[in-house]
Design a protein around this motif. Structure first.
Motif, PDB file in Angstrom:
ATOM      1  N   ASP A 213       0.829  -1.208   0.000  1.00  0.00           N
ATOM      2  CA  ASP A 213       0.000   0.000   0.000  1.00  0.00           C
ATOM      3  C   ASP A 213       0.866   1.261   0.000  1.00  0.00           C
ATOM      4  N   ARG A 214       1.960   1.250   0.768  1.00  0.00           N
ATOM      5  CA  ARG A 214       2.875   2.389   0.756  1.00  0.00           C
ATOM      6  C   ARG A 214       3.449   2.607  -0.627  1.00  0.00           C
ATOM      7  N   ASP A 217       0.845   4.077  -2.981  1.00  0.00           N
ATOM      8  CA  ASP A 217       0.665   5.493  -2.658  1.00  0.00           C
ATOM      9  C   ASP A 217       1.832   6.316  -3.199  1.00  0.00           C
TER      10      ASP A 217
END
Length: 257
Positions: A213-214, A217
């Motif tokens: 997810d990082r 993003d």
């Protein structure tokens, strides 16, 4: 340990804006990127994983007539013999063979379906491994994937070159099968139908990130586009595919901590 022919041995991005790509991938994958120490490798930067090992190169501009994007280099211990086998099996040599100082001998090949793959016979096998399909190998390549209109023909072609055979498959319904390839204990990736899945006919590389997810993003904040995922995969990790700001596709694998 001597690596088997067909092992992914290098990953390389050719792009029009190298500084922008350097910043994007450093944030995306966690690489430390610096100019090559070799004086005859100007305009070429090297990416190191957090463990300090070299994993990829970034160059600009792309070679004349080339669209740019990521290239996959597969190991051969005898480049001329592998090219002869490839030609006999319906492949075509697009570039080379050529000697690169301090690196080895390389060539670019079109398989019988016209998909590009690069070959490298290195000067020497270094202890570093750009491709390291192991837990915790953040920043390294961990999986390769071929989308092709003719999966069985691809198995025949790459099997002739590297001894790869079909090592099981995961059914994907109307999209056909995700068929695993390997030779001996090596299981570098999979082959699927581009005609049934709609994926671009090409080789794709997946790099391991610390947090899927990082990374997504970071890709979107840096001007990239999420085109697939994150999808759960066997083993507990997630996969995703993104386009960088120049439109070049790359795969990611990582956990949701």
């Amino acid at each position: 340990m001597t690596l088997r022919d067909g092992t992914p041995i290098w990953f390389e991005l050719a792009t029009a804006d190298r500084p922008a790509a350097t910043d994007f991938y450093a944030r995306l994958v966690g690489w430390v990127i610096a100019e090559s120490p070799a004086p005859d490798h100007r305009d070429y930067v090297l990416a190191r994983a957090p463990d300090g090992e070299r994993v990829a190169g970034i160059m600009s501009p792309p070679p004349p007539g080339a669209p740019g994007g990521w290239s996959l280099y597969l190991l051969t211990h005898d480049l001329e013999a592998t090219l002869a086998t490839a030609l006999a099996a319906g492949g075509k040599v697009a570039f080379g063979p050529m000697d690169i100082p301090h690196v080895g001998r390389v060539a670019v090949l079109h398989d019988p379906q016209g998909i590009v793959v690069s070959l490298m016979q290195p000067e020497r096998e270094e202890p570093g491994r750009p491709f390291k399909p192991e837990p915790g190998a953040i920043g390294h390549g961990v999986w390769i994937e071929l989308a092709t209109p003719a999966p069985e023909a691809a198995f025949a072609f790459y099997g002739a070159l590297f001894g790869w055979t079909r090592e099981g498959a995961m059914p994907m319904g109307e999209m056909g099968e995700y068929a695993f390839m390997g030779a001996g204990e090596a299981r570098p990736g999979a082959i699927m139908s581009s005609a049934l899945t709609g994926a671009p006919a090409r080789w794709n590389v997946y790099f391991l990130v610390d947090d899927i997810d990082r990374a997504i993003d970071a890709a979107q904040a840096g001007g990239g586009t999420l085109i697939q995922g994150p999808d759960a995969i066997p083993g507990g990790d997630y996969s995703a595919n993104i386009l960088d700001p120049a439109g070049h596709q790359i795969g990611l694998v990582g956990p949701r901590p």
